[in-house]
Design a protein around this motif. Structure first.
Motif, PDB file in Angstrom:
ATOM      1  N   LYS A   1       0.130  -0.074   7.871  1.00  0.00           N
ATOM      2  CA  LYS A   1       1.232  -0.919   7.405  1.00  0.00           C
ATOM      3  C   LYS A   1       0.802  -1.674   6.156  1.00  0.00           C
ATOM      4  O   LYS A   1      -0.289  -2.251   6.114  1.00  0.00           O
ATOM      5  N   GLU A   2       1.673  -1.658   5.125  1.00  0.00           N
ATOM      6  CA  GLU A   2       1.343  -2.336   3.883  1.00  0.00           C
ATOM      7  C   GLU A   2       1.193  -3.837   4.134  1.00  0.00           C
ATOM      8  O   GLU A   2       1.999  -4.454   4.808  1.00  0.00           O
TER       9      GLU A   2
ATOM     10  N   ARG B   1      -2.925  -0.686  -3.772  1.00  0.00           N
ATOM     11  CA  ARG B   1      -2.074  -0.913  -2.593  1.00  0.00           C
ATOM     12  C   ARG B   1      -2.983  -1.047  -1.373  1.00  0.00           C
ATOM     13  O   ARG B   1      -3.850  -0.202  -1.135  1.00  0.00           O
ATOM     14  N   LEU B   2      -2.779  -2.112  -0.589  1.00  0.00           N
ATOM     15  CA  LEU B   2      -3.584  -2.371   0.599  1.00  0.00           C
ATOM     16  C   LEU B   2      -2.736  -2.188   1.849  1.00  0.00           C
ATOM     17  O   LEU B   2      -1.628  -2.724   1.939  1.00  0.00           O
TER      18      LEU B   2
ATOM     19  N   ARG C   1      -1.864  -7.885 -14.114  1.00  0.00           N
ATOM     20  CA  ARG C   1      -1.248  -8.910 -13.281  1.00  0.00           C
ATOM     21  C   ARG C   1      -1.115  -8.383 -11.865  1.00  0.00           C
ATOM     22  O   ARG C   1      -0.681  -7.242 -11.654  1.00  0.00           O
ATOM     23  N   GLU C   2      -1.515  -9.208 -10.884  1.00  0.00           N
ATOM     24  CA  GLU C   2      -1.441  -8.861  -9.467  1.00  0.00           C
ATOM     25  C   GLU C   2      -2.146  -7.524  -9.218  1.00  0.00           C
ATOM     26  O   GLU C   2      -3.338  -7.409  -9.450  1.00  0.00           O
ATOM     27  N   ASN C   3      -1.423  -6.494  -8.765  1.00  0.00           N
ATOM     28  CA  ASN C   3      -2.081  -5.240  -8.393  1.00  0.00           C
ATOM     29  C   ASN C   3      -2.086  -4.208  -9.518  1.00  0.00           C
ATOM     30  O   ASN C   3      -2.484  -3.058  -9.313  1.00  0.00           O
ATOM     31  N   ILE C   4      -1.664  -4.596 -10.725  1.00  0.00           N
ATOM     32  CA  ILE C   4      -1.655  -3.695 -11.877  1.00  0.00           C
ATOM     33  C   ILE C   4      -2.690  -4.173 -12.893  1.00  0.00           C
ATOM     34  O   ILE C   4      -2.729  -5.359 -13.246  1.00  0.00           O
ATOM     35  N   SER C   5      -3.529  -3.259 -13.378  1.00  0.00           N
ATOM     36  CA  SER C   5      -4.499  -3.600 -14.420  1.00  0.00           C
ATOM     37  C   SER C   5      -4.525  -2.484 -15.452  1.00  0.00           C
ATOM     38  O   SER C   5      -4.084  -1.365 -15.194  1.00  0.00           O
TER      39      SER C   5
ATOM     40  N   GLU D   1      -7.138   0.126   4.457  1.00  0.00           N
ATOM     41  CA  GLU D   1      -6.999   1.209   3.478  1.00  0.00           C
ATOM     42  C   GLU D   1      -6.612   0.637   2.117  1.00  0.00           C
ATOM     43  O   GLU D   1      -5.655  -0.120   1.996  1.00  0.00           O
ATOM     44  N   LEU D   2      -7.380   0.988   1.104  1.00  0.00           N
ATOM     45  CA  LEU D   2      -7.073   0.606  -0.274  1.00  0.00           C
ATOM     46  C   LEU D   2      -6.888   1.871  -1.088  1.00  0.00           C
ATOM     47  O   LEU D   2      -7.793   2.709  -1.157  1.00  0.00           O
ATOM     48  N   GLU D   3      -5.700   2.031  -1.661  1.00  0.00           N
ATOM     49  CA  GLU D   3      -5.462   3.180  -2.532  1.00  0.00           C
ATOM     50  C   GLU D   3      -5.318   2.715  -3.972  1.00  0.00           C
ATOM     51  O   GLU D   3      -4.808   1.622  -4.252  1.00  0.00           O
TER      52      GLU D   3
END
Length: 247
Positions: A122-123, A116-117, A92-96, A152-154
């Protein structure tokens, strides 16, 4: 234009690419990745993308793929190359996450990922899209990129296996690790501290021969990756340079 460096002190691998397309749009792509020496269940990767001479739509895709086959070595292609079977996948959302099991021993393996983008440090609040297939989860992000900005994508990943004695459901353990992990830099600092203790005990110093010194530290690094303090209770062999490649 591609360059790559590995820091033996921290285990951080950096890559840098300068890419030009057919329309002469130039993009700087920088990545950094490591497996944590502080927590053997965690690893992290970070991409920095900078459009140098253009603005435009950018799509980022991140995946967890449990459908991979071992097909990279010619002499092994006659053997069964499908070693993993899909059990569950989602998010869901940013968690897989996804769960697979080995085809013979039924060992379960769970991977969970958190994204995290940030833009110019800045997030950025964004909508994360997700699609799944058997054993596979893809998360995607669309962003209107501006010339010169740093996107930036971590990605933090937690990995658990039933071959080790864990108390609790593997998926919940993996997700709990991600919730506590913080960000890329937090994990890197903890991992670097763990590496520092290892080097204080294992480093061998030579005078007057930089090449031999570097090669010696490279082999110590590979040995510690294969036989780290986390392996004390594992029935694992000590390989020359880790488990690299299918051969």
């Amino acid at each position: 234009e591609v360059s790559r460096t590995l820091d033996f002190r921290t285990g951080l691998l950096n890559k840098r690419m300068l890419v030009s397309d057919a329309e002469n749009r130039r993009t700087l792509i920088e990545s950094a990745r490591f497996a944590s020496m502080d927590n053997p269940h965690l690893a992290a990767i970070r991409y920095r993308i900078t459009p140098l001479n253009y603005s435009g739509s950018l799509s980022l895709f991140s995946g967890l793929d449990g459908s991979l086959k071992n097909e990279g070595v010619e002499r092994y292609k006659a053997l069964n190359s499908q070693h993993l079977q899909a059990v569950e996948q989602g998010g869901r959302e940013n968690i897989s996450f996804h769960k697979v099991k080995t085809s013979q021993a039924d060992i379960e393996i769970v991977e969970a990922a958190k994204l995290r983008l940030t833009v110019n440090g800045k997030e950025k609040k964004t909508e994360f899209g997700m699609c799944t297939d058997e054993g596979i989860v893809y998360t995607y992000i669309d962003h209107e990129a501006k010339q010169g900005e740093v996107i930036e994508l971590e990605k933090l990943v937690s990995i658990y296996s039933s071959s080790q004695d864990h108390k609790g459901e593997l998926k919940e353990l993996a997700l709990a690790d991600l919730n506590k992990a913080g960000h890329f830099q937090d994990l890197l600092e903890k991992s670097a501290k763990a590496w520092k203790k290892i080097w204080e005990e294992t480093d061998i110093r030579l005078d007057g021969d930089r090449i031999s010194q570097k090669l010696l530290r490279m082999h110590i690094y590979h040995l510690m990756v294969s036989a780290s303090p986390h392996n004390l209770k594992l029935d694992a062999s000590v390989t020359a340079r880790g488990l690299h490649g299918e051969a």
